[in-house]
Design an enzyme around this catalytic site. Sequence first.
Site, PDB file in Angstrom:
ATOM      1  N   CYS A 129      19.483 -15.943 -68.705  1.00 32.65           N
ATOM      2  CA  CYS A 129      20.647 -15.888 -67.834  1.00 32.65           C
ATOM      3  C   CYS A 129      21.700 -16.848 -68.384  1.00 32.65           C
ATOM      4  O   CYS A 129      21.448 -17.606 -69.329  1.00 32.65           O
ATOM      5  CB  CYS A 129      20.269 -16.274 -66.411  1.00 32.65           C
ATOM      6  SG  CYS A 129      19.690 -17.987 -66.268  1.00 32.65           S
ATOM      7  N   HIS A 174      12.239 -23.747 -68.084  1.00 31.63           N
ATOM      8  CA  HIS A 174      10.797 -23.597 -67.958  1.00 31.63           C
ATOM      9  C   HIS A 174      10.287 -22.487 -68.884  1.00 31.63           C
ATOM     10  O   HIS A 174       9.972 -21.374 -68.446  1.00 31.63           O
ATOM     11  CB  HIS A 174      10.418 -23.311 -66.502  1.00 31.63           C
ATOM     12  CG  HIS A 174      10.506 -24.520 -65.621  1.00 31.63           C
ATOM     13  ND1 HIS A 174      10.613 -24.450 -64.255  1.00 31.63           N
ATOM     14  CD2 HIS A 174      10.503 -25.846 -65.935  1.00 31.63           C
ATOM     15  CE1 HIS A 174      10.668 -25.677 -63.756  1.00 31.63           C
ATOM     16  NE2 HIS A 174      10.614 -26.534 -64.762  1.00 31.63           N
ATOM     17  N   HIS A 205       9.072 -28.623 -57.175  1.00 31.45           N
ATOM     18  CA  HIS A 205       9.893 -28.010 -58.214  1.00 31.45           C
ATOM     19  C   HIS A 205      11.100 -28.906 -58.480  1.00 31.45           C
ATOM     20  O   HIS A 205      11.714 -29.448 -57.553  1.00 31.45           O
ATOM     21  CB  HIS A 205      10.346 -26.618 -57.770  1.00 31.45           C
ATOM     22  CG  HIS A 205      10.978 -25.801 -58.854  1.00 31.45           C
ATOM     23  ND1 HIS A 205      12.276 -26.005 -59.274  1.00 31.45           N
ATOM     24  CD2 HIS A 205      10.496 -24.778 -59.604  1.00 31.45           C
ATOM     25  CE1 HIS A 205      12.566 -25.134 -60.228  1.00 31.45           C
ATOM     26  NE2 HIS A 205      11.507 -24.382 -60.454  1.00 31.45           N
ATOM     27  N   GLU A 211      14.147 -28.327 -59.237  1.00 31.82           N
ATOM     28  CA  GLU A 211      15.395 -27.945 -58.577  1.00 31.82           C
ATOM     29  C   GLU A 211      15.392 -28.386 -57.115  1.00 31.82           C
ATOM     30  O   GLU A 211      16.398 -28.882 -56.603  1.00 31.82           O
ATOM     31  CB  GLU A 211      15.603 -26.431 -58.668  1.00 31.82           C
ATOM     32  CG  GLU A 211      16.917 -25.989 -58.047  1.00 31.82           C
ATOM     33  CD  GLU A 211      17.099 -24.491 -58.002  1.00 31.82           C
ATOM     34  OE1 GLU A 211      17.769 -24.022 -57.062  1.00 31.82           O
ATOM     35  OE2 GLU A 211      16.592 -23.793 -58.905  1.00 31.82           O
ATOM     36  N   CYS A 218      20.221 -16.951 -57.278  1.00 28.70           N
ATOM     37  CA  CYS A 218      21.188 -16.653 -58.330  1.00 28.70           C
ATOM     38  C   CYS A 218      21.203 -15.171 -58.683  1.00 28.70           C
ATOM     39  O   CYS A 218      20.232 -14.445 -58.486  1.00 28.70           O
ATOM     40  CB  CYS A 218      20.933 -17.527 -59.557  1.00 28.70           C
ATOM     41  SG  CYS A 218      19.777 -16.866 -60.757  1.00 28.70           S
ATOM     42  N   SER A 258       7.552 -21.271 -64.648  1.00 26.51           N
ATOM     43  CA  SER A 258       8.825 -20.610 -64.399  1.00 26.51           C
ATOM     44  C   SER A 258       8.742 -19.864 -63.076  1.00 26.51           C
ATOM     45  O   SER A 258       8.093 -18.821 -62.975  1.00 26.51           O
ATOM     46  CB  SER A 258       9.156 -19.631 -65.536  1.00 26.51           C
ATOM     47  OG  SER A 258      10.212 -18.772 -65.168  1.00 26.51           O
ATOM     48  N   SER A 259       9.404 -20.395 -62.067  1.00 25.71           N
ATOM     49  CA  SER A 259       9.331 -19.798 -60.737  1.00 25.71           C
ATOM     50  C   SER A 259       9.776 -18.344 -60.747  1.00 25.71           C
ATOM     51  O   SER A 259       9.118 -17.475 -60.174  1.00 25.71           O
ATOM     52  CB  SER A 259      10.194 -20.605 -59.765  1.00 25.71           C
ATOM     53  OG  SER A 259      10.169 -20.040 -58.481  1.00 25.71           O
ATOM     54  N   ASN A 260      10.886 -18.061 -61.419  1.00 25.19           N
ATOM     55  CA  ASN A 260      11.388 -16.686 -61.374  1.00 25.19           C
ATOM     56  C   ASN A 260      10.474 -15.720 -62.123  1.00 25.19           C
ATOM     57  O   ASN A 260      10.358 -14.562 -61.747  1.00 25.19           O
ATOM     58  CB  ASN A 260      12.831 -16.622 -61.883  1.00 25.19           C
ATOM     59  CG  ASN A 260      12.963 -16.790 -63.371  1.00 25.19           C
ATOM     60  OD1 ASN A 260      12.894 -15.812 -64.120  1.00 25.19           O
ATOM     61  ND2 ASN A 260      13.142 -18.010 -63.836  1.00 25.19           N
TER      62      ASN A 260
END
Length: 341
Positions: free
Chosen positions: A28, A57, A140, A142, A210, A238-240
């Site tokens: 991204c 991540h 996390h 963030e 996002c 990596s959360s996403n």
Amino acid sequence: MPARSGRLQDIPVVGRKRVLLAAPRGYCAGVDRAVIAVEKALERYGAPVYVRKQIVHNVHVVTELEAKGAIFVEEVDEVPAGAHVVFSAHGVSPTVVSAAADRGLQAIDATCPLVTKVHREAVRFARDDFEILLIGHLGHEEVEGTAGEAPEHVTIVNSPADADTVEVRDPDKVVWLSQTTLSVDETMETVRRLRERFPNLQDPPSDDICYATQNRQVAIKKVARDADLVIVVGSANSSNSVRLVEVALEHGAKAAYRVDYAEEVRQEWLDGVATVGVTSGASVPEVLVQEVLDVLAGAGYADVAEVRTAEEDLIFSLPKELRRDASGATDARARGGRGRA
């Protein structure tokens, strides 16, 4: 870790073997900006450049940057006084910024601008004496950074179940914000359950999850309904990427797995599988996806059809310290700019 060709067998299955390749996928704009920021800092200031936490991540990206001279640390007190340090894309709290300044560090803030937006929302609502219910994963980076903007006003809501037990001081003055990389569906379920208990719960002024996280989830939903197997390229922290596996299973994929490298794709995953869906998290370079496609092609899955659900053309400017080269001229990569799928 390069993939070994010919490792998987081409075993016949019922139906035509094919790959549905989700798009958008991979890098991204915020990740692109952060990775280029470390590369530019190394070019501009020379090695070593220190980075607090993983810049993004992804184990491959971190390993590649280490090879170029980046040193990753957990906290700024590990950085030699006066050295350059890059703050990761996930953002940091004001306490970290102050600690870096106290050590005389030359800080470069590579926080994703979309994360910075959530930080500003937290500051604004805290100033107006709202209680902030921050939907996100405890621990996390963030979430820690956002909560650190207004620790006395923030309560973390880790899951939809937490929405049923969280307590607030004044139910008429409460707002929700969220981590940017969550499952859209799970977040909305959490908000629904919060609003059942707190009818006057306010929404953030704009969507916190996002655009890239949402786009990748929408794409894999479309792929998953036709897939016997989904492979998500991305790291465990990596959360996403982890959410993409969950979303695939929730929307029709018969099986879904996450891998860092093509080497990790297992023969038994392909047993009886005609259609494989492939995608990648927002911190994954496209080369890793291509290696997975190459391995699958060796197993007979050479027919690749892209399933595109959105176009992405957003680019973020680099941190101000890196927009000009050593001569003072505007750098050619001042606005980021590697291609994304």
